[in-house]
Design a protein around this motif. Structure first.
Motif, PDB file in Angstrom:
ATOM      1  N   SER A  60       0.839  -1.193   0.000  1.00 16.18           N
ATOM      2  CA  SER A  60       0.000   0.000   0.000  1.00 16.18           C
ATOM      3  C   SER A  60       0.877   1.246   0.000  1.00 16.18           C
ATOM      4  CB  SER A  60      -0.911   0.009   1.234  1.00 16.18           C
ATOM      5  OG  SER A  60      -0.148   0.073   2.429  1.00 16.18           O
ATOM      6  N   HIS A  61       0.411   2.308  -0.630  1.00 16.60           N
ATOM      7  CA  HIS A  61       1.152   3.569  -0.634  1.00 16.60           C
ATOM      8  C   HIS A  61       0.996   4.302   0.692  1.00 16.60           C
ATOM      9  CE1 HIS A  61       2.356   3.433  -4.808  1.00 16.60           C
ATOM     10  NE2 HIS A  61       1.134   3.089  -5.153  1.00 16.60           N
ATOM     11  N   ARG A  62      -0.133   4.155   1.324  1.00 14.95           N
ATOM     12  CA  ARG A  62      -0.396   4.833   2.593  1.00 14.95           C
ATOM     13  C   ARG A  62      -0.225   3.872   3.759  1.00 14.95           C
ATOM     14  NH1 ARG A  62      -6.550   5.433   4.376  1.00 14.95           N
ATOM     15  NH2 ARG A  62      -5.486   4.892   6.305  1.00 14.95           N
ATOM     16  N   LEU A  89       2.666  -6.575   7.554  1.00 11.87           N
ATOM     17  CA  LEU A  89       2.854  -5.139   7.723  1.00 11.87           C
ATOM     18  C   LEU A  89       4.332  -4.826   7.962  1.00 11.87           C
ATOM     19  CD1 LEU A  89       0.006  -4.415  10.332  1.00 11.87           C
ATOM     20  CD2 LEU A  89      -0.158  -4.176   7.847  1.00 11.87           C
ATOM     21  N   LEU A  90       4.786  -3.743   7.353  1.00  8.47           N
ATOM     22  CA  LEU A  90       6.100  -3.170   7.614  1.00  8.47           C
ATOM     23  C   LEU A  90       5.962  -1.663   7.754  1.00  8.47           C
ATOM     24  CD1 LEU A  90       8.511  -4.923   5.057  1.00  8.47           C
ATOM     25  CD2 LEU A  90       8.523  -5.195   7.541  1.00  8.47           C
ATOM     26  N   ASP A 188       2.160   4.267  11.131  1.00 11.90           N
ATOM     27  CA  ASP A 188       3.165   4.335  10.078  1.00 11.90           C
ATOM     28  C   ASP A 188       3.323   3.019   9.315  1.00 11.90           C
ATOM     29  OD1 ASP A 188       3.667   6.925  10.840  1.00 11.90           O
ATOM     30  OD2 ASP A 188       5.526   6.469  11.913  1.00 11.90           O
ATOM     31  N   PHE A 189       2.651   1.964   9.765  1.00  4.91           N
ATOM     32  CA  PHE A 189       2.830   0.682   9.098  1.00  4.91           C
ATOM     33  C   PHE A 189       2.009   0.624   7.815  1.00  4.91           C
ATOM     34  CE2 PHE A 189       4.835  -0.417  12.969  1.00  4.91           C
ATOM     35  CZ  PHE A 189       5.547  -1.585  12.769  1.00  4.91           C
ATOM     36  N   ARG A 190       2.554  -0.069   6.797  1.00  7.53           N
ATOM     37  CA  ARG A 190       1.890  -0.235   5.509  1.00  7.53           C
ATOM     38  C   ARG A 190       1.574  -1.712   5.295  1.00  7.53           C
ATOM     39  NH1 ARG A 190       6.419  -1.469   1.719  1.00  7.53           N
ATOM     40  NH2 ARG A 190       8.326  -1.283   2.953  1.00  7.53           N
ATOM     41  N   ILE A 191       0.696  -1.977   4.343  1.00  6.74           N
ATOM     42  CA  ILE A 191       0.205  -3.331   4.079  1.00  6.74           C
ATOM     43  C   ILE A 191       0.982  -3.953   2.933  1.00  6.74           C
ATOM     44  CG2 ILE A 191      -1.831  -4.677   3.439  1.00  6.74           C
ATOM     45  CD1 ILE A 191      -3.482  -2.183   4.402  1.00  6.74           C
ATOM     46  N   LEU A 192       1.354  -5.210   3.102  1.00  6.25           N
ATOM     47  CA  LEU A 192       2.004  -5.974   2.033  1.00  6.25           C
ATOM     48  C   LEU A 192       1.284  -7.296   1.798  1.00  6.25           C
ATOM     49  CD1 LEU A 192       4.578  -4.639   3.900  1.00  6.25           C
ATOM     50  CD2 LEU A 192       5.723  -5.308   1.785  1.00  6.25           C
ATOM     51  N   LEU A 193       1.261  -7.701   0.529  1.00  4.84           N
ATOM     52  CA  LEU A 193       0.726  -9.004   0.112  1.00  4.84           C
ATOM     53  C   LEU A 193       1.704  -9.596  -0.886  1.00  4.84           C
ATOM     54  CD1 LEU A 193      -2.880  -7.710  -0.494  1.00  4.84           C
ATOM     55  CD2 LEU A 193      -2.389  -9.586   1.092  1.00  4.84           C
ATOM     56  N   VAL A 215      -6.165 -15.317  -3.611  1.00  4.28           N
ATOM     57  CA  VAL A 215      -7.326 -14.465  -3.865  1.00  4.28           C
ATOM     58  C   VAL A 215      -7.564 -13.624  -2.608  1.00  4.28           C
ATOM     59  CG1 VAL A 215      -9.778 -14.391  -4.441  1.00  4.28           C
ATOM     60  CG2 VAL A 215      -8.313 -16.208  -5.383  1.00  4.28           C
ATOM     61  N   VAL A 216      -7.604 -12.303  -2.784  1.00  6.19           N
ATOM     62  CA  VAL A 216      -7.773 -11.380  -1.664  1.00  6.19           C
ATOM     63  C   VAL A 216      -9.040 -10.569  -1.882  1.00  6.19           C
ATOM     64  CG1 VAL A 216      -6.731  -9.505  -0.334  1.00  6.19           C
ATOM     65  CG2 VAL A 216      -5.262 -11.223  -1.429  1.00  6.19           C
ATOM     66  N   ARG A 217      -9.960 -10.648  -0.906  1.00  2.41           N
ATOM     67  CA  ARG A 217     -11.223  -9.902  -0.977  1.00  2.41           C
ATOM     68  C   ARG A 217     -11.425  -9.117   0.305  1.00  2.41           C
ATOM     69  NH1 ARG A 217     -14.696 -15.134  -2.041  1.00  2.41           N
ATOM     70  NH2 ARG A 217     -12.899 -15.934  -0.922  1.00  2.41           N
ATOM     71  N   ASP A 218     -12.215  -8.066   0.203  1.00  2.00           N
ATOM     72  CA  ASP A 218     -12.665  -7.300   1.378  1.00  2.00           C
ATOM     73  C   ASP A 218     -11.500  -6.835   2.233  1.00  2.00           C
ATOM     74  OD1 ASP A 218     -15.290  -7.934   0.555  1.00  2.00           O
ATOM     75  OD2 ASP A 218     -15.242  -9.807   1.684  1.00  2.00           O
ATOM     76  N   LEU A 219     -10.469  -6.291   1.600  1.00  3.19           N
ATOM     77  CA  LEU A 219      -9.356  -5.704   2.339  1.00  3.19           C
ATOM     78  C   LEU A 219      -9.801  -4.344   2.868  1.00  3.19           C
ATOM     79  CD1 LEU A 219      -6.366  -5.685   3.218  1.00  3.19           C
ATOM     80  CD2 LEU A 219      -5.809  -4.754   0.959  1.00  3.19           C
ATOM     81  N   GLU A 220      -9.919  -4.231   4.203  1.00  3.17           N
ATOM     82  CA  GLU A 220     -10.529  -3.042   4.802  1.00  3.17           C
ATOM     83  C   GLU A 220      -9.845  -2.661   6.115  1.00  3.17           C
ATOM     84  OE1 GLU A 220     -15.177  -3.316   3.670  1.00  3.17           O
ATOM     85  OE2 GLU A 220     -14.394  -5.057   4.754  1.00  3.17           O
ATOM     86  N   ILE A 221      -9.880  -1.374   6.426  1.00  5.45           N
ATOM     87  CA  ILE A 221      -9.450  -0.874   7.727  1.00  5.45           C
ATOM     88  C   ILE A 221     -10.670  -0.309   8.438  1.00  5.45           C
ATOM     89  CG2 ILE A 221      -8.041   0.816   8.964  1.00  5.45           C
ATOM     90  CD1 ILE A 221      -5.988   0.647   6.779  1.00  5.45           C
TER      91      ILE A 221
END
Length: 246
Positions: A60-62, A89-90, A188-193, A215-221
Motif C-alpha cells: 500500500s502507498h499509505r 505489515l512493515l 506508520d505501518f503499511r500493508i504488504l501481500l 485471492v484477496v477480498r474485502d481488504l478493509e481498515i
C-alpha cells in the motif's frame, strides 16, 4: 531476486499475469465480489531463473494512519510445497528492518495448512532471542473458495508508544502481544501481500510447474474490531500470548 535473507527464488514482477482484479464467485455461486488475484507462476523449463519463478509483491502507498483500529482481509491462499503466501505489515520507507517492527497476519509455507501469526522486531540471533512472538494455528480451509477472514487489531497510546495487539482468524482471537518499545507507531505501518517461492522456510524446496493463486477480498481498515473496543479488551484478556522463538 532474493529478499530478506531467506534465500527465496521468486522474481517479483509488475505483470498483469501475476496480479490483476476479477469478479470472484462464492462457494454457493449466488454472489460475486471484486477480488485481487496474485499468482506465482513456475516453469522449470525456462533456463533464465528470473523468468522461471515469477510472482507478485504488492504494498500500500499509505500507512494504517491511525493509532488504533482493525485491518482485515478475506484470503484464499495457495497451499503447496515450496510456496509461501503472506499478508503482513512493515513500516513505511525509510525504515530499519527488522528493528522497527514486522507484523505477519497471515503466512503459510511448504504445503502445511497452518497459519503463523507473528511479531518481529529483531534478528534471529542470541542477542535478540526474545524479540519474536509467534503462534501457529491449524487452518485447514486456508485454500477454500470462500477463504479465511484474517484480522489484526491494535490500540496504541501515542504519547507513550505502549499498545496492545490482537490477531484473529475468522473473528476468533488467536494471539496477542504487547507493542514493543522502539518499534514504529502503528499509524506508520503499511500493508504488504505477496507469494514467495522456495527459501529457508520452505526448506529450500521449489514448487512444481504450475500457477499458484492467492485471492484477496474485502481488504478493509475499520475504526474498531467487531464488537468494539470493550470486546477487544475481553479478547486481550483471554487470548494466548505469542510464544518466544529463537
Amino acid at each position: 531476486m532474493y529478499r530478506w535473507g531467506n534465500n527465496e527464488a521468486q522474481n517479483y514482477v509488475a505483470s498483469s499475469a501475476n496480479s490483476f482484479h476479477r469478479r470472484q464467485a462464492s462457494r454457493d455461486g449466488n454472489t460475486t465480489t471484486e477480488a485481487l488475484i496474485m499468482r506465482a507462476i513456475i516453469d522449470h523449463t525456462i533456463n533464465d531463473k528470473t523468468q522461471a519463478y515469477t510472482s507478485a509483491r504488492l504494498s500500500s502507498h499509505r500507512g494504517l494512519g491511525q493509532a488504533r483500529g482493525c485491518l482485515s482481509a478475506r484470503i484464499t491462499a495457495p497451499v503447496a510445497p515450496g510456496i509461501w503466501p503472506a499478508f503482513w505489515l512493515l513500516p513505511q520507507d525509510p525504515f530499519v528492518w527488522p528493528n522497527e517492527g514486522e507484523v505477519d497476519i497471515m503466512e503459510s509455507w511448504n504445503g502445511d495448512p497452518d497459519n503463523h501469526s507473528c511479531l518481529h522486531w529483531g534478528h534471529y540471533n542470541g542477542q535478540d532471542w526474545n524479540k519474536h512472538r509467534v503462534l501457529k494455528t491449524r487452518t485447514p480451509h486456508l485454500s477454500s473458495v470462500d477463504g479465511v477472514l484474517f484480522s489484526f487489531a491494535w490500540s496504541e497510546d501515542q504519547a507513550t508508544g505502549n499498545g496492545k495487539l490482537v490477531w484473529y482468524i475468522d473473528d476468533v482471537p488467536v494471539m496477542r502481544a504487547s507493542k514493543p518499545a522502539g518499534t514504529r507507531p502503528m499509524k506508520d505501518f503499511r500493508i504488504l501481500l505477496n507469494i514467495a517461492v522456495g527459501g529457508t522456510l520452505n526448506k529450500g524446496k521449489l514448487p512444481e510447474n504450475g500457477v499458484y493463486e492467492m485471492v484477496v477480498r474485502d481488504l478493509e481498515i475499520w475504526d474498531a474490531p467487531r464488537g468494539g473496543w470493550p470486546a477487544f479488551e475481553r479478547d486481550w484478556s483471554r487470548t494466548a500470548e505469542g510464544k518466544h522463538t529463537s
